[in-house]
Design a protein around this motif. Structure first.
Motif, PDB file in Angstrom:
ATOM      1  N   TYR A   9      -4.265  -3.761   0.754  1.00  0.00           N
ATOM      2  CA  TYR A   9      -3.873  -2.352   0.803  1.00  0.00           C
ATOM      3  C   TYR A   9      -5.039  -1.450   1.181  1.00  0.00           C
ATOM      4  CZ  TYR A   9       0.693  -3.475  -1.103  1.00  0.00           C
ATOM      5  OH  TYR A   9       1.958  -3.974  -1.279  1.00  0.00           O
ATOM      6  N   SER A  36      -2.958   4.114   1.227  1.00  0.00           N
ATOM      7  CA  SER A  36      -2.068   2.950   1.071  1.00  0.00           C
ATOM      8  C   SER A  36      -2.351   2.229  -0.239  1.00  0.00           C
ATOM      9  CB  SER A  36      -2.244   1.980   2.249  1.00  0.00           C
ATOM     10  OG  SER A  36      -1.816   2.584   3.437  1.00  0.00           O
ATOM     11  N   ALA A  40       0.124   2.031  -3.467  1.00  0.00           N
ATOM     12  CA  ALA A  40       0.509   0.720  -4.007  1.00  0.00           C
ATOM     13  C   ALA A  40       0.274   0.669  -5.518  1.00  0.00           C
ATOM     14  CB  ALA A  40      -0.273  -0.388  -3.304  1.00  0.00           C
ATOM     15  N   ALA A  45       2.948  -1.882  -7.054  1.00  0.00           N
ATOM     16  CA  ALA A  45       2.904  -3.032  -6.158  1.00  0.00           C
ATOM     17  C   ALA A  45       1.665  -3.889  -6.427  1.00  0.00           C
ATOM     18  CB  ALA A  45       2.919  -2.571  -4.698  1.00  0.00           C
TER      19      ALA A  45
END
Length: 116
Positions: A9, A36, A40, A45
């Motif tokens: 990421y 990003s 995340a 994530a």
């Protein structure tokens, strides 16, 4: 050292699509470089690996006020994206798609990006 998931990421460029009249060059650069990865972590994530990352998630969940540069810029960014989601006549298709990708749809997000 960061895990492979975090590095994945961190290497992704982020397109914040924010007005340069509201965000400084440094803030936009931070979002492009780390957005990003921050998104995340906010979405779950990837799991935090350091106390600073755990604190960032706590800020995203509304349990703490933003203090670090990352926390303050991300909170400002999320507030802006929430405003854009509530003002659809202002938001173009590219920005609307970004809101969906971040998981910001409807009114289920709080001030710092957590579910209410």
């Amino acid at each position: 050292m960061a895990s492979a998931e975090h590095l994945k990421y961190r290497k992704m460029e982020f397109q914040p699509n924010v007005p340069d009249t509201l965000f400084s060059e440094d803030e936009i650069e931070l979002l492009i470089t780390y957005g990003s990865w921050l998104a995340a972590m906010m979405r779950g994530a990837i799991t935090p690996e350091t106390p600073a990352q755990e604190r960032f998630v706590e800020v995203c969940n509304g349990n703490k006020n933003p203090e670090s540069q990352f926390e303050k810029v991300w909170a400002k960014y999320i507030k802006r994206k929430i405003w854009e989601s509530e003002n659809p006549d202002y938001v173009g298709k590219q920005e609307a798609d970004l809101l969906v990708n971040l998981g910001i749809t409807g009114r289920g997000w709080g001030v710092y990006g957590h579910f209410k």
